[in-house]
Scaffold this motif. Structure first.
Motif, PDB file in Angstrom:
ATOM      1  N   MET A 104     -16.874  27.343  30.921  1.00 18.28           N
ATOM      2  CA  MET A 104     -17.263  26.102  31.598  1.00 18.28           C
ATOM      3  C   MET A 104     -16.166  25.637  32.565  1.00 18.28           C
ATOM      4  O   MET A 104     -16.464  25.244  33.690  1.00 18.28           O
ATOM      5  N   ASP A 105     -14.911  25.725  32.130  1.00 18.54           N
ATOM      6  CA  ASP A 105     -13.801  25.296  33.007  1.00 18.54           C
ATOM      7  C   ASP A 105     -13.707  26.180  34.247  1.00 18.54           C
ATOM      8  O   ASP A 105     -13.374  25.705  35.339  1.00 18.54           O
TER       9      ASP A 105
ATOM     10  N   VAL B 109     -16.364  24.857  36.492  1.00 15.95           N
ATOM     11  CA  VAL B 109     -15.984  23.551  37.053  1.00 15.95           C
ATOM     12  C   VAL B 109     -14.982  23.756  38.189  1.00 15.95           C
ATOM     13  O   VAL B 109     -15.096  23.158  39.264  1.00 15.95           O
TER      14      VAL B 109
ATOM     15  N   ASP C  85     -22.027  19.409  37.817  1.00 12.75           N
ATOM     16  CA  ASP C  85     -23.004  18.856  36.884  1.00 12.75           C
ATOM     17  C   ASP C  85     -23.086  19.754  35.649  1.00 12.75           C
ATOM     18  O   ASP C  85     -23.443  20.929  35.744  1.00 12.75           O
ATOM     19  N   LYS C  86     -22.744  19.186  34.497  1.00 17.97           N
ATOM     20  CA  LYS C  86     -22.621  19.993  33.275  1.00 17.97           C
ATOM     21  C   LYS C  86     -23.935  20.692  32.896  1.00 17.97           C
ATOM     22  O   LYS C  86     -23.939  21.859  32.501  1.00 17.97           O
ATOM     23  N   THR C  87     -25.042  19.959  33.065  1.00 16.18           N
ATOM     24  CA  THR C  87     -26.343  20.545  32.701  1.00 16.18           C
ATOM     25  C   THR C  87     -26.629  21.769  33.572  1.00 16.18           C
ATOM     26  O   THR C  87     -27.054  22.816  33.073  1.00 16.18           O
TER      27      THR C  87
ATOM     28  N   LEU D 144     -24.467  23.598  35.156  1.00 20.01           N
ATOM     29  CA  LEU D 144     -23.528  24.686  34.847  1.00 20.01           C
ATOM     30  C   LEU D 144     -23.929  25.400  33.559  1.00 20.01           C
ATOM     31  O   LEU D 144     -23.850  26.631  33.470  1.00 20.01           O
ATOM     32  N   GLU D 145     -24.400  24.633  32.588  1.00 28.90           N
ATOM     33  CA  GLU D 145     -24.865  25.255  31.333  1.00 28.90           C
ATOM     34  C   GLU D 145     -26.074  26.139  31.598  1.00 28.90           C
ATOM     35  O   GLU D 145     -26.201  27.232  31.040  1.00 28.90           O
TER      36      GLU D 145
END
Lengths: 295, 274
Positions: free
Chosen positions: A90-91, A94, A105-107, A109-110
């Motif tokens: 994830m990093d 980011v 946006d975390k969603t 990226l997931e």
């Protein structure tokens, strides 16, 4: 058709070796272009030049002509995956978002990680990933900016058969649904043959052939070979089906052939079909022919 | 450029070694003060035991004495700064992450400049951490002697600003080697040699010159010595800062830092990357 990538007379010399020799290519928008060549053919040097890592000695590169190139125009995985080893997946994404100037946006990226088959890796550091996982993450990094052109150098390296299958489906999906054009190099020609729409054959730094999938199908003349007990009686039937050739009791029908129709047709004139085999050149055969058997 | 800086700041913030080195920078004055104190006590005790007691209190009459290294690249913070820059830059090459910057349509100029800026800021932070702790620790232990508050503040400000110039020079030196060699070990060793040996070497050469040619001693007055690059840092007295010397030191650090920046960029601009 509009081009997404055009190069003209590209040359790159390392000492006395001409790694890329006068390469002029044009990749149509929306295509999946397979770059084929043996080790040392100059594929990676060409890709490095396209990414700006290596300056050409001569020639020009135009990515996405008639449009200003932005940070998200191109995504690439050249050679080994370019990842921060001490970061989690994830990093890494980011950081890539910050580099591209897009919101992290975390969603989203997931979803991207999930799409590439590496969801749920949590806080695990990239240095502890398998080669396949790193490769998937590198592809996720290349995709995160929704590029118009993806440049992928051996993207299925280190992936298991299932991973290769999934990745191939992903490439086709990205190409068909999002219209992402791709330039992919691979040693696994049978794999490329399954989804590439254009083929560039490279040998000793030169592009020796540039063919579309349709043209390749014509050149390689794929078809079915029927072994029959009476070729003379079979001939009128197969001639009605399409282009064919006869060699003894072996009849080869070229192009798309419905096996059942042919077998039933031959049976109706009293000809027994002893065997049916697929014939024709593979991409590998054609490649060997292109480079003059110099492998 | 802004995007690159954002990404590099994010990377720095997430890097364990940055925080470790920052904590070490802040801890060094504490360790240094303890060692100095122990050494002084030990020496006084030894001399007393030998029957020739000495008074070493003049060495601890002002905490400012411990800021003399602020103007020289040969200091403990330099070592930490060089390690940081070497790791920060060479990892981009060894992990291949520098490729992502190229693919994101960033020019070599932007990549080199933003990486250098982040390195400069990080090393200045090390310097700040070290400086702040030095003021607290040595100030508490030794006090500031007979100087007025105004004199102390002026001296500390001069020392701090000078140390920032030194930090930028050290970073530029380490960046140059890191971009040129892309190897961590070389990027640590070469700038360290430059930062520690160069001032020492020049100072020793001057001393040898003066001793072997007495006539030279007459020529090499303070006014002349203060113009010898790096060799002049030994003239700095933090309790009575000479502003002319400080200005010359800042000028040299800026000048040589800029030269290294330009040379580093020229090297990087021509390099073929993997």
């Amino acid at each position: 058709m509009q081009e997404i990538l055009v190069t003209q007379n590209l040359c790159k010399r390392y000492g006395n070796t001409l790694a890329v020799d006068n390469v002029s290519i044009s990749v149509p928008q929306g295509s999946i272009c397979g770059l084929v060549g043996k080790n040392g053919a100059g594929k990676t040097t060409l890709m490095r030049m396209l990414c700006g890592l290596v300056a050409p000695n001569q020639g020009s590169i135009c990515l996405v002509p008639n449009q200003a190139r932005t940070s998200t125009t191109v995504g690439a995985v050249v050679e080994s995956p370019s990842l921060y080893q001490e970061f989690c997946a994830m990093d890494n994404l980011v950081c890539q978002c910050k580099l591209l100037g897009i919101p992290a946006d975390k969603t989203y990226l997931e979803q991207t990680l999930e799409l590439c088959g590496i969801g749920n890796t949590g806080a695990k550091k990239v240095k502890d990933f398998s080669l396949g996982m790193k490769q998937r993450l590198a592809i996720a990094m290349a995709l995160v900016g929704k590029p118009q052109l993806l440049i992928l150098d051996e993207p299925t390296n280190g992936l298991d058969p299932e991973g290769i299958h999934n990745m191939r489906n992903l490439f086709v999906e990205l190409n068909q649904k999002l219209g992402i054009s791709m330039l992919i190099s691979s040693h696994i020609l049978a794999e490329l043959e399954k989804f590439a729409t254009e083929f560039l054959f490279m040998h000793k730094g030169k592009i020796v052939a540039h063919v579309t999938q349709q043209k390749l199908a014509q050149i390689t003349k794929k078809g079915l070979q029927f072994v029959v007990d009476n070729a003379e009686n079979a001939l009128p039937v197969v001639q009605n089906v399409g282009e064919c050739s006869v060699d003894g009791n072996k009849i080869t029908l070229f192009g798309e052939v419905d096996v059942t129709d042919v077998v039933v047709g031959l049976f109706n004139v009293g000809v027994r079909v002893l065997s049916v085999v697929s014939v024709g050149e593979t991409l590998e055969d054609f490649f060997i022919r292109c480079v003059g058997g110099a492998l | 450029m802004k995007q690159l800086l954002n990404a590099l700041v994010f990377k720095t913030n997430k890097s364990k070694y940055f925080w470790v080195l920052l904590v070490v920078s802040a801890s060094l004055p504490v360790v240094g003060a303890l060692i100095i104190n122990l050494l002084l006590i030990g020496m006084e005790w030894l001399m007393e035991f030998a029957g020739t007691p000495i008074d070493l209190s003049h060495l601890t009459q002002s905490a400012l004495m411990n800021f003399s290294t602020s103007v020289t690249p040969a200091s403990d913070v330099t070592l930490l700064s060089v390690i940081f820059v070497a790791l920060f830059v060479t990892q981009e090459f060894s992990d291949g992450t520098i490729r992502n910057m190229f693919v994101a349509n960033k020019s070599r100029k932007q990549i080199f400049a933003s990486t250098s800026i982040v390195c400069y800021v990080a090393t200045c932070l090390f310097q700040l951490a070290d400086f702040a702790m030095r003021i607290v620790v040595f100030g508490l232990m030794f006090g500031f002697g007979n100087l007025t508050a105004g004199q102390v503040v002026t001296s500390l400000l001069v020392c701090f600003v000078s140390s920032l110039f030194v930090s930028v020079f050290v970073s530029a030196c380490a960046c140059y080697v890191a971009f040129a060699t892309r190897k961590t070990m070389q990027s640590v060793v070469v700038p360290m040699l430059v930062c520690f040996l160069l001032p020492e070497l020049l100072s020793t050469l001057v001393q040898i010159g003066v001793q072997t040619m007495p006539a030279l001693g007459n020529v090499l007055s303070y006014e002349v010595l203060m113009w010898i690059p790096f060799g002049n840092s030994y003239l700095f007295d933090p309790t009575k800062p000479d502003f002319a010397l400080v200005a010359i030191l800042a000028l040299y650090h800026t000048l040589f830092g800029t030269i290294l920046f330009v040379l580093g960029y020229r090297k990087f601009a021509k390099a073929d990357l993997k």
